[in-house]
Design an enzyme around this catalytic site. Structure first.
Site, mmCIF file in Angstrom:
data_model
loop_
_atom_site.group_PDB
_atom_site.id
_atom_site.type_symbol
_atom_site.label_atom_id
_atom_site.label_comp_id
_atom_site.label_asym_id
_atom_site.label_seq_id
_atom_site.Cartn_x
_atom_site.Cartn_y
_atom_site.Cartn_z
ATOM 1 N N CYS A 55 0.832 -1.205 0.000
ATOM 2 C CA CYS A 55 0.000 0.000 0.000
ATOM 3 C C CYS A 55 0.874 1.265 0.000
ATOM 4 C CB CYS A 55 -0.982 -0.021 1.167
ATOM 5 S SG CYS A 55 -2.378 1.114 0.933
ATOM 6 N N HIS A 105 -3.811 -5.163 0.513
ATOM 7 C CA HIS A 105 -3.333 -5.669 1.800
ATOM 8 C C HIS A 105 -3.437 -7.190 1.840
ATOM 9 C CE1 HIS A 105 -2.823 -1.860 4.024
ATOM 10 N NE2 HIS A 105 -3.779 -1.418 3.220
ATOM 11 N N GLU A 125 -2.431 -9.114 4.170
ATOM 12 C CA GLU A 125 -2.494 -9.608 5.550
ATOM 13 C C GLU A 125 -3.916 -9.715 6.086
ATOM 14 O OE1 GLU A 125 -1.993 -5.088 5.882
ATOM 15 O OE2 GLU A 125 -1.390 -6.702 4.541
ATOM 16 N N GLY A 136 -3.206 -15.228 34.773
ATOM 17 C CA GLY A 136 -3.475 -15.105 33.345
ATOM 18 C C GLY A 136 -2.500 -15.910 32.506
#
Length: 508
Positions: A78, A166, A168, A222
């Site tokens: 891009c 893009h 991705e 966590g």
């Protein structure tokens, strides 16, 4: 270790490029365009990201590519593509037919390595207002859409490629194939960066770095701190001591449950019941930032006292992950400042400790895969993210033990229902908010004036953006009924249908 460098011009998709490269078992690093590291033999190729700027903007990012272009495989995406055209003899202009969203490649050169196995009319995702209207003389077009003639190009006799779409994002249906073509066919990457290889390399590095030094780690229950703990334990064994503080703001039964799970993993864990201290210090505080600071300060004080009981500690371990590191460095100027909530409030300086962060190269999903490679149970690895200040920022008023009790009970009902209905793993994060309002209700023949809670459940990949989850009405009805009937003090339940942005996942 071979790697790909991603030079970030400020695009919202830059981290996603990194994730896609990692998913192809190729290690990569993201660096601000104006602060990239020296190019050495470990660098197999470079990707230039998109940007919110136009290459025609005087304030747009500028970069000296002399150490890269023509010497290493290079892929401009891009803004990166427009940069390679505009500053090397081509022309970029504002487009009359700006492309945002889906488009199709009406033509592509499938003899070119970059477009190997990319099918005709392949769908791609465009997001740009400018377009390339003329390529430099020594550039050749590789693909076009109906509106964009130069959707992809290459510099002749140079491993320099560029695409205006893009690869991705999910909507570019063969984007992963295109990235693999670049990484494997053009850069020659071996695709050997896996969770197992990360564990092996990291354990070896930790042993070398830490030697026989003692390390203390603050566990939260966590995923990040747990995986960091197991990695360090594998490297240094009993020289690691973990401290788990009950701040009175954990979920129902969490302190005991997490301690039990850690003991089963062989970790040396000290559990500290500090509920009364936190509750007393939080009395009367309603401002969210003051609550956070109070909770952070109390944690440091409790942790400091416990850590000083251990002789000769030299390191503080933290579960910092890669997005924390990336977000802490400004694209508009190099910065070494770590966000305050990623670095426990100056604790390393207070205790005169060095910091070790074994996960600071990993994205969240990679942390889970590494945890799996370490043999950590799925129940722990699959746990939803939970805010550092805990239920303190889900009580939207002053914190009291009674409010904590109500919220813990309601949260436990909601969380268990998600599991029972096989919805827990389809949600990124879920929780209950205790609102600072009361509403009229009727229970039996009596009129009530009690508390309101809001249920929150979002879908996301990394927490940076999130959408509310369309939970079944029958499920919400059952949860609402159970909370109102079983939790004394709550008579109304609502469901939050806000997305991030503009809202955030938490309410405070």
């Amino acid at each position: 270790m071979e790697k790909i460098l991603i030079l970030d011009f400020g695009s919202q998709y830059t981290q996603l490029i990194g994730r896609r490269v990692r998913e192809l078992n190729v290690f990569c690093e993201i660096h601000p365009f104006n602060h990239f590291p020296p190019i050495d033999e470990s660098v197999k190729g470079v990707i230039l990201s998109g940007s919110p700027f136009s290459v025609r903007d005087e304030k747009g990012p500028r970069i000296d590519l002399s150490a890269i272009k023509g010497k290493l495989p290079l892929l401009g995406v891009c803004y990166g593509a427009q940069y390679l055209a505009h500053f090397y003899g081509g022309e970029v202009a504002a487009s009359d037919s700006r492309e945002y969203g889906r488009a199709n490649l009406k033509w592509r050169d499938n003899n070119n390595q970059l477009f190997n196995q990319i099918t005709e009319n392949s769908q791609v995702w465009m997001s740009h207002g400018d377009t390339i209207v003329r390529l430099p003389e020594n550039y050749t077009v590789l693909a076009s859409t109906g509106d964009v003639e130069y959707a992809a190009f290459q510099v002749v006799d140079e491993p320099t490629y560029a695409i205006q779409f893009h690869p991705e994002v999910y909507h570019t249906t063969e984007g992963t194939q295109l990235l693999q073509n670049f990484l494997v066919n053009i850069c020659g990457c071996s695709q050997n960066w896996t969770p197992d290889s990360f564990v092996e390399a990291t354990v070896s590095q930790l042993r070398q770095k830490l030697g026989n030094d003692k390390v203390v780690l603050g566990l939260s229950g966590g995923v990040d701190s747990s995986v960091a703990g197991v990695l360090l334990h594998r490297a240094i064994g009993s020289n690691l001591t973990c401290i788990f503080v009950d701040n009175g703001l954990l979920r129902k039964n969490e302190f005991a449950d997490v301690l039990d799970s850690y003991k089963g993993m062989g970790l040396n864990v000290i559990g500290v019941d500090a509920r009364e201290k936190f509750w007393n210090d939080l009395k009367g505080i309603t401002d969210p930032e003051k609550k956070r600071k109070t909770i952070g300060r109390d944690f440091i004080e409790v942790f400091d006292v416990e850590a000083h009981k251990i002789q000769n500690v030299k390191w503080l371990a933290q579960g910092t992950i890669y997005p924390d590191v990336i977000e802490s460095v400004s694209v508009n100027g190099p910065s070494a400042t770590i966000k305050s909530h990623h670095n426990v409030g100056g604790l390393p300086e207070k205790m005169n400790l060095k910091v070790v962060e074994p996960l600071n190269l990993l994205f969240k999903d990679e942390v889970r895969r590494v945890g799996k490679a370490l043999g950590i149970k799925d129940e722990l690895l699959g746990r939803h993210p939970f805010p550092g200040p805990g239920l303190g920022i889900r009580i939207l008023s002053d914190v009291t033990p009674e409010k904590v009790r109500m919220l813990q009970e309601a949260d436990a009902i909601f969380t268990q229902a998600l599991r029972d209905w096989d919805l827990y793993n389809k949600v990124w994060q879920a929780g209950v908010m205790l609102l600072p309002v009361q509403s009229v209700g009727v229970m039996g023949d009596e009129r009530t004036y009690e508390n309101v809670v809001a249920l929150r459940a979002v879908a996301s990949t990394d927490g940076m953006t999130a959408d509310w989850v369309h939970l079944p009405y029958e499920f919400l009805a059952k949860v609402s009924n159970d909370i109102i009937n079983k939790v004394r003090g709550i008579n109304r339940v609502v469901y939050d249908i806000s997305s991030k942005p503009p809202a955030t996942i938490e309410w405070e």
